[in-house]
Motif scaffolding. Structure first.
Motif, PDB file in Angstrom:
ATOM      1  N   GLU A  23       0.826  -1.199   0.000  1.00 38.81           N
ATOM      2  CA  GLU A  23       0.000   0.000   0.000  1.00 38.81           C
ATOM      3  C   GLU A  23       0.867   1.259   0.000  1.00 38.81           C
ATOM      4  OE1 GLU A  23      -2.746  -0.197   3.219  1.00 38.81           O
ATOM      5  OE2 GLU A  23      -3.805  -1.909   2.393  1.00 38.81           O
ATOM      6  N   LYS A  24       1.991   1.240   0.684  1.00 44.11           N
ATOM      7  CA  LYS A  24       2.892   2.392   0.698  1.00 44.11           C
ATOM      8  C   LYS A  24       3.456   2.646  -0.703  1.00 44.11           C
ATOM      9  CE  LYS A  24       4.385   2.148   5.510  1.00 44.11           C
ATOM     10  NZ  LYS A  24       5.505   1.913   6.420  1.00 44.11           N
ATOM     11  N   GLN A  25       3.785   1.588  -1.415  1.00 44.90           N
ATOM     12  CA  GLN A  25       4.296   1.751  -2.774  1.00 44.90           C
ATOM     13  C   GLN A  25       3.221   2.322  -3.685  1.00 44.90           C
ATOM     14  OE1 GLN A  25       5.752  -2.106  -3.839  1.00 44.90           O
ATOM     15  NE2 GLN A  25       7.697  -1.845  -2.764  1.00 44.90           N
ATOM     16  N   LYS A  26       1.990   1.846  -3.551  1.00 43.51           N
ATOM     17  CA  LYS A  26       0.890   2.374  -4.344  1.00 43.51           C
ATOM     18  C   LYS A  26       0.643   3.848  -4.018  1.00 43.51           C
ATOM     19  CE  LYS A  26      -1.565  -1.976  -4.936  1.00 43.51           C
ATOM     20  NZ  LYS A  26      -2.783  -2.744  -4.615  1.00 43.51           N
ATOM     21  N   ASN A  27       0.719   4.181  -2.734  1.00 42.15           N
ATOM     22  CA  ASN A  27       0.516   5.570  -2.327  1.00 42.15           C
ATOM     23  C   ASN A  27       1.600   6.475  -2.903  1.00 42.15           C
ATOM     24  OD1 ASN A  27      -1.819   5.069  -0.913  1.00 42.15           O
ATOM     25  ND2 ASN A  27      -0.792   4.837   1.057  1.00 42.15           N
ATOM     26  N   ALA A  28       2.814   5.998  -2.974  1.00 44.22           N
ATOM     27  CA  ALA A  28       3.906   6.802  -3.533  1.00 44.22           C
ATOM     28  C   ALA A  28       3.660   7.086  -5.010  1.00 44.22           C
ATOM     29  CB  ALA A  28       5.238   6.086  -3.339  1.00 44.22           C
ATOM     30  N   VAL A  29       3.173   6.092  -5.731  1.00 42.37           N
ATOM     31  CA  VAL A  29       2.877   6.285  -7.151  1.00 42.37           C
ATOM     32  C   VAL A  29       1.727   7.271  -7.315  1.00 42.37           C
ATOM     33  CG1 VAL A  29       2.027   5.126  -9.223  1.00 42.37           C
ATOM     34  CG2 VAL A  29       3.763   4.036  -7.816  1.00 42.37           C
ATOM     35  N   VAL A  30       0.711   7.145  -6.497  1.00 43.53           N
ATOM     36  CA  VAL A  30      -0.439   8.053  -6.571  1.00 43.53           C
ATOM     37  C   VAL A  30      -0.002   9.480  -6.268  1.00 43.53           C
ATOM     38  CG1 VAL A  30      -2.638   8.635  -5.479  1.00 43.53           C
ATOM     39  CG2 VAL A  30      -2.146   6.275  -6.079  1.00 43.53           C
ATOM     40  N   TRP A  31       0.845   9.657  -5.264  1.00 42.58           N
ATOM     41  CA  TRP A  31       1.329  10.998  -4.925  1.00 42.58           C
ATOM     42  C   TRP A  31       2.157  11.585  -6.063  1.00 42.58           C
ATOM     43  CZ3 TRP A  31       0.009  14.568  -1.621  1.00 42.58           C
ATOM     44  CH2 TRP A  31      -0.696  14.212  -0.472  1.00 42.58           C
ATOM     45  N   ALA A  32       3.004  10.779  -6.660  1.00 38.28           N
ATOM     46  CA  ALA A  32       3.830  11.268  -7.766  1.00 38.28           C
ATOM     47  C   ALA A  32       2.950  11.701  -8.941  1.00 38.28           C
ATOM     48  CB  ALA A  32       4.809  10.187  -8.208  1.00 38.28           C
ATOM     49  N   LEU A  33       1.959  10.907  -9.281  1.00 42.93           N
ATOM     50  CA  LEU A  33       1.055  11.267 -10.374  1.00 42.93           C
ATOM     51  C   LEU A  33       0.223  12.502 -10.033  1.00 42.93           C
ATOM     52  CD1 LEU A  33      -0.159   7.748 -11.534  1.00 42.93           C
ATOM     53  CD2 LEU A  33       1.471   9.264 -12.676  1.00 42.93           C
ATOM     54  N   ALA A  34      -0.172  12.642  -8.780  1.00 40.90           N
ATOM     55  CA  ALA A  34      -0.928  13.821  -8.358  1.00 40.90           C
ATOM     56  C   ALA A  34      -0.087  15.086  -8.481  1.00 40.90           C
ATOM     57  CB  ALA A  34      -1.424  13.643  -6.926  1.00 40.90           C
ATOM     58  N   ILE A  35       1.175  15.005  -8.114  1.00 41.78           N
ATOM     59  CA  ILE A  35       2.065  16.169  -8.217  1.00 41.78           C
ATOM     60  C   ILE A  35       2.285  16.544  -9.677  1.00 41.78           C
ATOM     61  CG2 ILE A  35       4.442  16.933  -7.824  1.00 41.78           C
ATOM     62  CD1 ILE A  35       4.324  15.336  -5.186  1.00 41.78           C
ATOM     63  N   ILE A  36       2.517  15.548 -10.519  1.00 43.31           N
ATOM     64  CA  ILE A  36       2.706  15.817 -11.950  1.00 43.31           C
ATOM     65  C   ILE A  36       1.440  16.428 -12.543  1.00 43.31           C
ATOM     66  CG2 ILE A  36       3.034  14.711 -14.193  1.00 43.31           C
ATOM     67  CD1 ILE A  36       4.925  12.745 -12.749  1.00 43.31           C
ATOM     68  N   GLY A  37       0.284  15.924 -12.168  1.00 42.84           N
ATOM     69  CA  GLY A  37      -0.980  16.472 -12.651  1.00 42.84           C
ATOM     70  C   GLY A  37      -1.201  17.909 -12.200  1.00 42.84           C
ATOM     71  N   ALA A  38      -0.850  18.208 -10.966  1.00 39.86           N
ATOM     72  CA  ALA A  38      -1.007  19.569 -10.452  1.00 39.86           C
ATOM     73  C   ALA A  38      -0.087  20.533 -11.200  1.00 39.86           C
ATOM     74  CB  ALA A  38      -0.715  19.603  -8.951  1.00 39.86           C
ATOM     75  N   ILE A  39       1.143  20.115 -11.458  1.00 40.99           N
ATOM     76  CA  ILE A  39       2.070  20.966 -12.199  1.00 40.99           C
ATOM     77  C   ILE A  39       1.567  21.195 -13.622  1.00 40.99           C
ATOM     78  CG2 ILE A  39       4.398  21.051 -13.187  1.00 40.99           C
ATOM     79  CD1 ILE A  39       5.357  19.623 -10.621  1.00 40.99           C
ATOM     80  N   ALA A  40       1.040  20.160 -14.249  1.00 45.11           N
ATOM     81  CA  ALA A  40       0.500  20.299 -15.608  1.00 45.11           C
ATOM     82  C   ALA A  40      -0.710  21.233 -15.620  1.00 45.11           C
ATOM     83  CB  ALA A  40       0.125  18.934 -16.164  1.00 45.11           C
TER      84      ALA A  40
END
Length: 79
Positions: A23-40
């Motif tokens: 679950e921690k690994q999945k959360n890290a991926v979700v956070w990374a995608l959320a940050i990239i989406g916010a920057i975009a």
């Protein structure tokens, strides 16, 4: 019986620990995608504001050129 119960409890504990790591690994991926989406999204908004605010110089140039072109020729010269 206590050895069997201890073994079962240890197995359940290991399953919970492995599940938490996944679950921690999945959360890290979700956070990374959320940050990239916010920057975009911020970049897209900034680009839209820039396009809206900047004047269109080409439109003014074309209008001025048409006016000057009409002054040099009369209607009789046109074929």
């Amino acid at each position: 019986m206590s050895k069997v119960e201890g073994l079962i409890a240890e197995t359940k504990l290991k399953e919970l620990l492995h599940r938490n790591e996944a679950e921690k690994q999945k959360n890290a991926v979700v956070w990374a995608l959320a940050i990239i989406g916010a920057i975009a999204a911020v970049a897209a908004i900034a680009f839209a504001v820039y396009k809206f605010v900047t004047p269109d110089y080409l439109e003014d140039f074309e209008e001025d050129f048409d006016d000057d072109f009409d002054d040099y020729f009369s209607e009789e010269d046109q074929v």
